[in-house]
Design an enzyme around this catalytic site. Structure first.
Site, PDB file in Angstrom:
ATOM      1  N   HIS A  85       0.847  -1.199   0.000  1.00  0.00           N
ATOM      2  CA  HIS A  85       0.000   0.000   0.000  1.00  0.00           C
ATOM      3  C   HIS A  85       0.881   1.247   0.000  1.00  0.00           C
ATOM      4  CE1 HIS A  85      -2.882   3.057   1.250  1.00  0.00           C
ATOM      5  NE2 HIS A  85      -2.162   3.269   2.342  1.00  0.00           N
ATOM      6  N   ASP A 114       7.335  22.829 -25.094  1.00  0.00           N
ATOM      7  CA  ASP A 114       7.215  21.471 -24.560  1.00  0.00           C
ATOM      8  C   ASP A 114       8.211  21.362 -23.413  1.00  0.00           C
ATOM      9  OD1 ASP A 114       7.139  18.475 -24.324  1.00  0.00           O
ATOM     10  OD2 ASP A 114       5.965  18.677 -26.157  1.00  0.00           O
ATOM     11  N   TRP A 150       7.423  -0.613   3.962  1.00  0.00           N
ATOM     12  CA  TRP A 150       7.998   0.016   2.769  1.00  0.00           C
ATOM     13  C   TRP A 150       9.397   0.548   3.035  1.00  0.00           C
ATOM     14  CZ3 TRP A 150       9.396   5.117   1.322  1.00  0.00           C
ATOM     15  CH2 TRP A 150       9.236   6.088   2.314  1.00  0.00           C
ATOM     16  N   SER A 177      13.325   6.475 -13.208  1.00  0.00           N
ATOM     17  CA  SER A 177      12.230   7.262 -13.780  1.00  0.00           C
ATOM     18  C   SER A 177      12.125   8.633 -13.111  1.00  0.00           C
ATOM     19  CB  SER A 177      10.927   6.483 -13.625  1.00  0.00           C
ATOM     20  OG  SER A 177       9.820   7.347 -13.676  1.00  0.00           O
ATOM     21  N   SER A 178      12.176   8.626 -11.775  1.00  0.00           N
ATOM     22  CA  SER A 178      12.041   9.898 -11.050  1.00  0.00           C
ATOM     23  C   SER A 178      13.180  10.850 -11.365  1.00  0.00           C
ATOM     24  CB  SER A 178      12.032   9.657  -9.544  1.00  0.00           C
ATOM     25  OG  SER A 178      10.854   9.039  -9.160  1.00  0.00           O
ATOM     26  N   HIS A 261      13.359  11.536   4.250  1.00  0.00           N
ATOM     27  CA  HIS A 261      12.728  12.773   4.669  1.00  0.00           C
ATOM     28  C   HIS A 261      12.563  13.780   3.550  1.00  0.00           C
ATOM     29  CE1 HIS A 261      10.420  14.797   7.539  1.00  0.00           C
ATOM     30  NE2 HIS A 261      10.910  15.900   7.031  1.00  0.00           N
ATOM     31  N   GLU A 263      12.103  12.974   0.646  1.00  0.00           N
ATOM     32  CA  GLU A 263      11.010  12.344  -0.106  1.00  0.00           C
ATOM     33  C   GLU A 263       9.651  12.815   0.408  1.00  0.00           C
ATOM     34  OE1 GLU A 263      10.647  10.481  -2.685  1.00  0.00           O
ATOM     35  OE2 GLU A 263       8.582   9.797  -2.406  1.00  0.00           O
ATOM     36  N   TYR A 265       8.967  15.647   1.564  1.00  0.00           N
ATOM     37  CA  TYR A 265       8.712  16.992   1.042  1.00  0.00           C
ATOM     38  C   TYR A 265       8.541  16.985  -0.457  1.00  0.00           C
ATOM     39  CZ  TYR A 265       9.592  18.415   5.745  1.00  0.00           C
ATOM     40  OH  TYR A 265       9.504  18.552   7.095  1.00  0.00           O
ATOM     41  N   SER A 276      -1.168  27.325  -3.658  1.00  0.00           N
ATOM     42  CA  SER A 276      -0.827  28.735  -3.872  1.00  0.00           C
ATOM     43  C   SER A 276      -1.363  29.262  -5.201  1.00  0.00           C
ATOM     44  CB  SER A 276       0.694  28.920  -3.829  1.00  0.00           C
ATOM     45  OG  SER A 276       1.214  28.439  -2.617  1.00  0.00           O
ATOM     46  N   HIS A 310      14.837  12.112  12.859  1.00  0.00           N
ATOM     47  CA  HIS A 310      13.639  12.157  13.711  1.00  0.00           C
ATOM     48  C   HIS A 310      12.709  10.977  13.426  1.00  0.00           C
ATOM     49  CE1 HIS A 310      11.652  14.984  10.549  1.00  0.00           C
ATOM     50  NE2 HIS A 310      11.287  13.737  10.325  1.00  0.00           N
ATOM     51  N   HIS A 311      13.017  10.206  12.374  1.00  0.00           N
ATOM     52  CA  HIS A 311      12.261   8.981  12.135  1.00  0.00           C
ATOM     53  C   HIS A 311      12.777   7.827  12.983  1.00  0.00           C
ATOM     54  CE1 HIS A 311      10.088  10.498   8.530  1.00  0.00           C
ATOM     55  NE2 HIS A 311      11.152  11.262   8.428  1.00  0.00           N
ATOM     56  N   THR A 336       6.932  26.625   7.326  1.00  0.00           N
ATOM     57  CA  THR A 336       5.607  26.076   7.043  1.00  0.00           C
ATOM     58  C   THR A 336       4.534  27.004   7.586  1.00  0.00           C
ATOM     59  OG1 THR A 336       6.617  23.912   7.349  1.00  0.00           O
ATOM     60  CG2 THR A 336       4.241  23.962   7.117  1.00  0.00           C
ATOM     61  N   LYS A 339       3.887  29.783   5.269  1.00  0.00           N
ATOM     62  CA  LYS A 339       3.025  29.414   4.147  1.00  0.00           C
ATOM     63  C   LYS A 339       1.550  29.449   4.558  1.00  0.00           C
ATOM     64  CE  LYS A 339       4.668  27.047   0.820  1.00  0.00           C
ATOM     65  NZ  LYS A 339       5.710  27.686   0.036  1.00  0.00           N
ATOM     66  N   ARG A 458       1.394   0.171  15.088  1.00  0.00           N
ATOM     67  CA  ARG A 458       1.053   0.113  13.662  1.00  0.00           C
ATOM     68  C   ARG A 458       1.505  -1.227  13.089  1.00  0.00           C
ATOM     69  NH1 ARG A 458       5.601   3.978  10.833  1.00  0.00           N
ATOM     70  NH2 ARG A 458       4.521   3.295   8.952  1.00  0.00           N
TER      71      ARG A 458
END
Lengths: 544, 292
Positions: A85, A114, A150, A177-178, A261, A263, A265, A276, A310-311, A336, A339, A458
């Site tokens: 998932h 293009d 994951w 790809s990315s 991390h 990722e 963002y 925005s 922090h993870h 943040t 924003k 979890r």
């Protein structure tokens, strides 16, 4: 080059009619296309498909968790579902959706004919179906798919069966790809802007993607390195993550989250850009604090590189590291906050209307902020010792990713669908979709905060009976939310097929180059660079 | 060339109908799925890998061939050239970050992991309970002496020679660039040939060093964290040198055919940048893997 004859045309034609040749016909059009709009559509349709597949997996999880005890699936398969998932939603739904939006919108927003590297653009997309066939195909292997989460933490992930190497290589392909997609976005933004479209006149969606693309190029190779080390640890006798050989499983977590991390963002900065764009349109006011928004986005991107641990607060790091990563994480709240403040200030005393894109954008501002606050709670080391690996974390990142990233993508789809298809979507159904989604998503995820605070871990298929009520509520919300997204798919399909014709302007308050084009946007746009003046700059306060 | 577009320097060239990307995807999938099957011990994996590799080679010839044709026929204006340059720069940046992951692993191992296993800092109990008596000195194959005893490759032997080879090759490729800029094709090709020769000589010496390590020093990929970091860093670097040397070879043949002019030679420059990149990575390797 006989392959080129089909679409051959003469560029020396009179270019007063930019759509002098339309889209080629047939299925191969989509396979061979180099057109940014075609590729954008491919990305978006693929993303919607993955969203529904990943959502199906989520519903298997929620169905099993509807009641305590084991009812529907065995624990091994349950764990495969949580793992897949996440991989499907992150790499298949959210990221491709943003790349699809980038493909469609960036050239039209900066006045480019293009993307900068159109062939590579095609390849960036066409790797994805192969990579996901390989990844999802592992579920049907005798050993089953990956089930260690994951994040692929060793040593657990190294115990995956025969699917392991396929998963690793699928991740490599997604990374390739990315990276190619991101290189294309950067080259397009830096090299393809129409004369006069200076960097600080670009729409914020473009700005947010410029920064996101940088993050992608910086961290996707690090993920590739991390999973390569897993592969060699598993098959070629290396001991990167084994203490016996002088390695350390925790090192994987450090390398993984150095990717992971930023990722996070990567999945939210383009959402900031979308919001925005939408809020000024429906508040009929210029965006408040354009340059502050740009700097805030850049600051968040910079900070994303120095907060990864922090993870892993509970993994056993030196105290100094815990403190550094705690404070650095909290600092992110400042840009943040800028924003959120600017979005609210943009609406302040605006002449607001509440069409579906605006409704989703408003829900984004409120619900993403809730996700941000629970993130601040998780950043506090001593508190995190309690929250770590509980449903509180699940609630937190689903608020930022579902009511954050996904809501922004849905808002973007409603906002630009008339430009893409030339038809207005069904506003009534759109509003139903919104209210249905926003209520059910809170029923789905808000109780998970309580579950986590009460200690429910979890990634488990069964739980103690005191968690039963909230799990049942959450599951009901989950199925309702899932059903609502089928309605969304229907609305998009209906809009693509026909409906009230959209004007070029579409939205009364919309500003920016893309709204100077007819709806639907012709197959080729801005073959000649447009003239850029204040009337076509998206954010009216920019130049002054 | 049946391409009906006529070159127009005032317009950005947007190609149509790209057949090669999907071929590349098929090749990549066959290669990687084949590799995965081989790792699982399926015999058919090798066939799939070979087929995938062949498809990718065909794809590269086809794709680059088309781009070369368009380039020499004048389809690319300076803006297209800039796109290619940006593409190459950011690609190299992504490569830098790929190596950063492995350098990060090396530094983390040397600065944190190994000392912690030896009982430093908060690793006191780990050492006392699990790995008592482990002497945390680099090079190490860990407290369980994984892979058995080994010796390291001394820095000031072949690695130093290899350093000089790569530095010299950086010089020769720059000489080639100068020759190109003043339009001396013969000199350009000769300097490129020298660079290619140095590149492949580097790869040859690396291969000899690996054989020496495996057969005489007892140093293998399985020699604990030292072997892991040593072979992964030098191995990926060696693969990049090989790729770079192949790219230089292609460029050499293109130069001989007169594809490059003094003011239009992105193909050459892109490969030269790549070559400098593998050069710089080697300097990092030489210092941090061999010397320190």
């Amino acid at each position: 080059m006989s392959s080129n004859t089909a679409a051959a045309h003469d560029h020396t034609h009179d270019h007063t009619h930019d759509d002098h040749h339309g889209a080629p016909k047939g299925l191969l059009r989509w396979v061979f296309t180099t057109n940014h709009k075609d590729i954008g559509t491919l990305y978006l349709v693929f993303s919607l498909l993955m969203f529904l597949i990943g959502g199906g997996m989520a519903l298997i999880i929620r169905a099993e968790l509807f009641q305590p005890g084991l009812q529907l699936v065995n624990p091994e398969f349950f764990n495969q579902m949580t793992t897949m998932h996440a991989l499907v939603m992150i790499f298949g739904a959210v990221m491709p959706a943003f790349v699809g939006l980038a493909n469609w919108m960036i050239p039209m927003m900066i006045g480019a004919p293009d993307m900068a590297l159109p062939r590579m653009n095609n390849w960036s997309f066409w790797i994805l179906p192969f990579a996901f066939t390989m990844l999802i195909g592992t579920l049907f292997m005798p050993s089953g798919g990956p089930a260690g989460g994951w994040t692929l933490y060793p040593p657990l992930s190294l115990q995956t069966g025969n699917s392991f190497a396929f998963v690793i290589f699928a991740i490599h392909m997604l990374g390739i790809s990315s990276i190619m997609g991101a290189i294309n976005v950067i080259a397009t933004i830096l090299n393809m802007r129409a004369p006069g479209m200076t960097l600080l006149r670009m729409p914020l969606f473009v700005w947010s993607w410029l920064i996101t693309a940088f993050l992608l190029i910086a961290v996707m190779p690090v993920l590739a390195g991390a999973v390569t080390m897993l592969l060699t640890d598993r098959f070629f006798d290396t001991t990167f993550f084994s203490a016996a050989g002088g390695g350390d499983p925790v090192m994987f977590q450090h390398i993984f989250w150095f990717f992971g991390h930023p990722e996070v963002y990567i999945m939210i900065l383009p959402a900031f850009g979308i919001i925005s764009e939408i809020i000024p349109t429906f508040a009929r006011k210029p965006l408040f604090g354009y340059t502050a928004m740009v700097y805030a986005t850049a600051s968040i991107a910079f900070l994303s590189f120095i907060v990864w641990a922090h993870h892993m607060f509970t993994v056993g790091m030196p105290l100094g590291a815990e403190l550094f990563f705690m404070y650095a994480t909290m600092v992110i709240a400042v840009p943040t906050g800028v924003k959120v403040f600017n979005w609210v200030s943009t609406m302040w005393r605006g002449a607001m209307t509440f069409e579906t894109p605006m409704l989703f954008a408003l829900a984004f501002v409120i619900l993403f902020t809730i996700g941000g606050f629970s993130g601040l709670m998780l950043a506090i080391v001593p508190a995190d010792f309690q929250y770590h690996d509980t449903y509180f974390v699940v609630a937190h990142f689903h608020y930022v990713l579902v009511t954050g990233a996904v809501f922004a993508i849905i808002a973007a789809a409603y906002y630009w669908l008339p430009k893409w298809t030339g038809n207005m979507y069904n506003e009534r159904l759109g509003k139903i979709h919104f209210w249905w989604s926003v209520i059910s998503v809170n029923v789905l995820f808000f109780p998970q905060h309580y579950l986590g605070l009460a200690g429910m871990p979890r990634r488990i298929p069964d739980y103690a009976v005191q968690f039963a009520d909230y799990n049942m509520i959450s599951s009901i919300g989950g199925f309702a939310f899932g059903l609502a997204q089928l309605l969304f798919a229907f609305i998009v399909w209906q809009c693509a097929r026909g409906g009230v014709k959209a004007t070029a302007q579409v939205w009364e308050g919309a500003k920016g180059l893309e709204w100077t084009l007819p709806s639907p946007a012709p197959y080729h746009t801005f073959d000649e660079p447009p003239k850029i003046d204040d009337s076509v700059v998206a954010h009216g306060d920019v130049a002054h | 060339m049946t391409h009906a577009d006529t070159p127009n320097p005032n317009r950005y060239f947007v190609p149509h109908n790209a057949p090669w990307p999907i071929v590349g995807s098929i090749g990549m999938t066959a290669l990687l799925a084949g590799a995965a099957m081989s790792m699982n011990g399926t015999a058919a994996g090798k066939i799939s890998m070979l087929a995938g590799f062949a498809i990718i080679v065909v794809m590269l010839f086809g794709w680059f061939g088309q781009v070369v044709k368009e380039s020499v026929n004048g389809y690319y204006n300076s803006q297209v050239d800039t796109s290619f340059r940006m593409g190459m720069i950011w690609f190299i940046f992504s490569e830098v970050m790929f190596f950063a992951a492995f350098f990060g692993a090396l530094f983390y191992a040397r600065v944190f992991m190994v000392p912690w296993l030896g009982g430093e800092g908060h690793g006191v109990m780990t050492n006392a309970l699990l790995w008592q008596g482990f002497d945390p000195v680099w090079p190490t194959n860990g407290p369980a002496a994984v892979g058995g005893g080994f010796d390291t490759v001394p820095a000031f032997g072949v690695p130093l020679v290899n350093t000089l080879i790569l530095l010299t090759s950086g010089l020769t490729v720059t000489m080639a660039h100068w020759a190109l800029k003043v339009g001396q094709r013969r000199s350009l090709v000769l300097w490129l040939a020298a660079t290619v020769a140095l590149g492949f000589f580097f790869v040859y010496l690396q291969a000899e060093e690996y054989i020496h390590a495996y057969q005489e020093l007892g140093l293998t990929l399985g020699s604990g964290i030292y072997g892991s970091t040593f072979f992964m860093l030098t191995g990926f670097h060696g693969m990049h040198v090989t790729l770079g040397a192949i790219m230089l070879t292609v460029i050499m043949f293109r130069a001989a055919k007169g594809h490059f002019t003094a003011d239009n030679h992105f193909g050459f420059e892109g490969v030269a940048w790549y070559w400098h990149f593998v050069d710089v990575v080697w300097l990092g390797l030489f210092v941090f893997v061999y010397v320190v």
